[in-house]
Design an enzyme around this catalytic site. Structure first.
Site, PDB file in Angstrom:
ATOM      1  N   ARG A  42       0.791  -1.232   0.000  1.00 14.46           N
ATOM      2  CA  ARG A  42       0.000   0.000   0.000  1.00 14.46           C
ATOM      3  C   ARG A  42       0.824   1.283   0.000  1.00 14.46           C
ATOM      4  NH1 ARG A  42      -5.096   0.211   0.147  1.00 14.46           N
ATOM      5  NH2 ARG A  42      -6.142  -1.785   0.152  1.00 14.46           N
ATOM      6  N   ARG A  51      -5.384  -2.089  -6.506  1.00 13.07           N
ATOM      7  CA  ARG A  51      -6.165  -2.793  -5.488  1.00 13.07           C
ATOM      8  C   ARG A  51      -7.521  -2.139  -5.232  1.00 13.07           C
ATOM      9  NH1 ARG A  51      -7.629  -4.974  -2.497  1.00 13.07           N
ATOM     10  NH2 ARG A  51      -6.850  -4.910  -0.388  1.00 13.07           N
ATOM     11  N   ASP A  87      -0.733 -14.253  -0.280  1.00 13.15           N
ATOM     12  CA  ASP A  87      -0.766 -14.122   1.174  1.00 13.15           C
ATOM     13  C   ASP A  87      -0.597 -15.490   1.806  1.00 13.15           C
ATOM     14  OD1 ASP A  87      -1.331 -11.886   3.252  1.00 13.15           O
ATOM     15  OD2 ASP A  87      -2.301 -13.662   4.016  1.00 13.15           O
ATOM     16  N   TYR A 165      -3.433 -17.996  13.227  1.00 14.35           N
ATOM     17  CA  TYR A 165      -4.559 -17.323  12.558  1.00 14.35           C
ATOM     18  C   TYR A 165      -5.810 -18.190  12.568  1.00 14.35           C
ATOM     19  CZ  TYR A 165      -1.531 -13.590  10.914  1.00 14.35           C
ATOM     20  OH  TYR A 165      -0.689 -12.511  10.864  1.00 14.35           O
TER      21      TYR A 165
HETATM   22  O1  1CP Z   1      -5.278  -4.671   1.311  1.00 16.58           O
HETATM   23  C1  1CP Z   1      -4.064  -4.892   1.411  1.00 16.58           C
HETATM   24  O2  1CP Z   1      -3.332  -4.526   0.528  1.00 16.58           O
HETATM   25  C2  1CP Z   1      -3.659  -5.587   2.651  1.00 16.58           C
HETATM   26  C3  1CP Z   1      -2.212  -5.622   2.975  1.00 16.58           C
HETATM   27  C4  1CP Z   1      -1.569  -6.966   2.648  1.00 16.58           C
HETATM   28  C5  1CP Z   1      -0.626  -7.219   1.641  1.00 16.58           C
HETATM   29  C6  1CP Z   1      -0.020  -6.247   0.683  1.00 16.58           C
HETATM   30  C7  1CP Z   1      -1.857  -8.192   3.272  1.00 16.58           C
HETATM   31  C8  1CP Z   1      -2.844  -8.428   4.332  1.00 16.58           C
HETATM   32  N1  1CP Z   1      -1.090  -9.190   2.669  1.00 16.58           N
HETATM   33  C9  1CP Z   1      -0.325  -8.627   1.683  1.00 16.58           C
HETATM   34  C10 1CP Z   1       0.579  -9.338   0.761  1.00 16.58           C
HETATM   35  C11 1CP Z   1       1.572 -10.250   1.365  1.00 16.58           C
HETATM   36  N2  1CP Z   1       1.417 -10.958   2.535  1.00 16.58           N
HETATM   37  C12 1CP Z   1       2.796 -10.606   0.781  1.00 16.58           C
HETATM   38  C13 1CP Z   1       3.168 -10.112  -0.613  1.00 16.58           C
HETATM   39  C14 1CP Z   1       4.486 -10.106  -1.126  1.00 16.58           C
HETATM   40  C15 1CP Z   1       5.382  -8.986  -0.641  1.00 16.58           C
HETATM   41  O3  1CP Z   1       6.030  -9.166   0.403  1.00 16.58           O
HETATM   42  O4  1CP Z   1       5.501  -7.979  -1.351  1.00 16.58           O
HETATM   43  C16 1CP Z   1       3.436 -11.473   1.678  1.00 16.58           C
HETATM   44  C17 1CP Z   1       4.812 -12.108   1.563  1.00 16.58           C
HETATM   45  C18 1CP Z   1       2.548 -11.695   2.766  1.00 16.58           C
HETATM   46  C19 1CP Z   1       2.797 -12.611   3.877  1.00 16.58           C
HETATM   47  C20 1CP Z   1       2.031 -12.475   5.141  1.00 16.58           C
HETATM   48  N3  1CP Z   1       0.691 -12.260   5.308  1.00 16.58           N
HETATM   49  C21 1CP Z   1       2.594 -12.663   6.420  1.00 16.58           C
HETATM   50  C22 1CP Z   1       4.036 -13.031   6.663  1.00 16.58           C
HETATM   51  C23 1CP Z   1       4.902 -11.843   6.624  1.00 16.58           C
HETATM   52  C24 1CP Z   1       4.767 -10.925   7.808  1.00 16.58           C
HETATM   53  O5  1CP Z   1       4.301  -9.804   7.599  1.00 16.58           O
HETATM   54  O6  1CP Z   1       5.125 -11.357   8.904  1.00 16.58           O
HETATM   55  C25 1CP Z   1       1.581 -12.504   7.372  1.00 16.58           C
HETATM   56  C26 1CP Z   1       1.713 -12.584   8.872  1.00 16.58           C
HETATM   57  C27 1CP Z   1       0.387 -12.251   6.667  1.00 16.58           C
HETATM   58  C28 1CP Z   1      -0.972 -12.054   7.234  1.00 16.58           C
HETATM   59  C29 1CP Z   1      -1.520 -10.738   6.868  1.00 16.58           C
HETATM   60  N4  1CP Z   1      -1.940 -10.434   5.595  1.00 16.58           N
HETATM   61  C30 1CP Z   1      -2.353  -9.128   5.557  1.00 16.58           C
HETATM   62  C31 1CP Z   1      -2.191  -8.573   6.870  1.00 16.58           C
HETATM   63  C32 1CP Z   1      -2.566  -7.184   7.277  1.00 16.58           C
HETATM   64  C33 1CP Z   1      -1.636  -9.576   7.673  1.00 16.58           C
HETATM   65  C34 1CP Z   1      -1.203  -9.457   9.142  1.00 16.58           C
HETATM   66  C35 1CP Z   1      -2.385  -9.488  10.040  1.00 16.58           C
HETATM   67  C36 1CP Z   1      -2.041  -9.534  11.514  1.00 16.58           C
HETATM   68  O7  1CP Z   1      -1.470 -10.498  11.983  1.00 16.58           O
HETATM   69  O8  1CP Z   1      -2.406  -8.562  12.200  1.00 16.58           O
END
Ligand code: 1CP
Length: 369
Positions: A42, A51, A87, A165
């Site tokens: 974002r 998006r 994700d 999760y």
């Molecule tokens: O609307 C949006 O754009 C939401 C934001 C977002 C994005 C851009 C989420 C929601 N996921 C992603 C993509 C994403 N997730 C990638 C894309 C590749 C890159 O890195 O550019 C990757 C590798 C992930 C992996 C992911 N998802 C992790 C592991 C990495 C980390 O941050 O520790 C985890 C824990 C998630 C869960 C997740 N997905 C999204 C959110 C906000 C969360 C975290 C929620 C929470 O625990 O509070």
């Protein structure tokens, strides 16, 4: 073409920049390669635009959108690797759980696992080639569209992180519900972790078959476990994943794919992590580079670990922080990255400064050697 050319299919364009892969294998590089966790995100206006019209998981299920979002940061910055836009929560979905992304809040499971009896609701023998075919299609398309510019990283959440999760129903500060399972239902916890491990192995192998050139496993919630629980409920499965994936890739003749483990906040177990079968160990920013080197030995490459919030600093301060980081890690067996993902309010120009500082400073050191 250098010996880092790892094209799994003759149909993919030849790789032009293998610095990231060389560093992952511990081969000599003439500068430090760099990528950023959550580099597609974002903080980029073009990401927000793409998006805007799309629900998050609809975007994840649409290969052309995944491809576009993956390529966006590469158009702006001379990054040394791309990571497929997806994700970690696509696995719980493949197991039959409903997951939605609530804008501004994060993931939400309307029916999380409450008690061990709920495990029967999971689709245990899921065929990932069907359920997660959309990710494989996205990888294949993106690998082609990258035109060999840099390698493409595939990824998965690790079993413990996915379990949190599935039980918490979303993000959590304490992980109390998931940890309650570890203490009250250790057997059911192992059953769940094993189900996840099996799916993750198939999923990672499938990603390589589709065209991924490196794999990262995210154990983002390792910090909630102490050493003992980490050993029992995380490390065991992380090892199993590395072992199984490598065995299967060998059989397929696709074993030239380095594996990265990122276990956030788990440096209490850094020695064990560095010997768990992965080629690269990702580090968060709370460990000093020199300490990490001492504790991981000479066999693994390290990746990390600038505090993502350092991107809020001035450009001069970012350059200074990067210099110090590279001086401490050294330029070899090292991949520069942030210690965790970027936040939406970060300035893309500061990311450009970070990437440029890594390249400029490390090239200078390598040249003077
Ligand atoms: O609307 C949006 O754009 C939401 C934001 C977002 C994005 C851009 C989420 C929601 N996921 C992603 C993509 C994403 N997730 C990638 C894309 C590749 C890159 O890195 O550019 C990757 C590798 C992930 C992996 C992911 N998802 C992790 C592991 C990495 C980390 O941050 O520790 C985890 C824990 C998630 C869960 C997740 N997905 C999204 C959110 C906000 C969360 C975290 C929620 C929470 O625990 O509070």
């Amino acid at each position: 073409m250098g010996d880092g050319d790892l094209s799994v299919s003759e149909n993919f364009p030849p790789l032009k920049n293998d610095t990231f892969l060389r560093a992952a294998w511990g081969k000599v590089t003439d500068y430090v390669p760099v990528w950023c966790m959550r580099q597609a995100g974002r903080y980029l206006p073009e990401f927000r635009e793409t998006r805007a019209t799309q629900d998050f998981f609809t975007a994840c299920r649409t290969p052309a959108i995944c491809c576009e979002l993956t390529l966006q940061p590469l158009r702006r910055f001379p990054l040394d690797a791309a990571i497929i836009f997806s994700d970690i929560l696509v696995i719980p979905q493949a197991l039959g759980m409903e997951v939605t992304m609530v804008p501004g809040k994060g993931p939400m499971f309307p029916n999380p696992l409450m008690e061990p009896g709920d495990l029967i609701k999971l689709q245990e023998n899921v065929d990932v080639s069907q359920e997660l075919a959309y990710v494989f299609q996205a990888i294949k398309l993106t690998r082609n569209e990258l035109k060999g510019k840099v390698p493409l990283i595939g990824f998965s959440g690790a079993p413990w992180t996915l379990m949190t999760y599935m039980i918490e129903g979303g993000g959590s500060n304490t992980m109390a519900k998931a940890k309650r399972w570890l203490y009250q239902f250790p057997e059911a916890s192992h059953k769940l972790l094993k189900i996840l491990t099996n799916v993750i192995v198939d999923y990672l192998v499938g990603q390589v078959t589709a065209g991924a050139q490196a794999l990262q496993v995210f154990e983002s919630h390792a910090g909630h476990l102490g050493n003992e629980q980490f050993t029992e409920f995380s490390l065991l499965y992380l090892r199993e994943i590395a072992h199984q994936v490598k065995e299967q890739l060998k059989v397929l003749g696709l074993d030239q794919v380095p594996m990265i483990i990122f276990a956030k906040d788990a440096h209490y177990a850094l020695e064990d992590i560095s010997q768990s079968g992965y080629d690269v160990v990702g580090l968060d920013w709370t460990i000093q580079p020199k300490v990490a080197r001492e504790r991981t030995g000479k066999k693994v490459t390290l990746q990390g670990n600038m505090d993502p919030c350092a991107l809020y600093a001035s450009k001069d301060k970012i350059s200074e922080t990067v210099k110090k980081m590279i001086d401490e890690f050294g330029t070899q067996r090292y991949i520069a990255n942030l210690g965790h993902g970027m936040y939406p309010d970060m300035d893309p120009e500061h990311v450009a400064t970070f990437v440029d500082a890594v390249h400029t400073h490390s090239r200078q050191i390598c040249k003077n050697k």
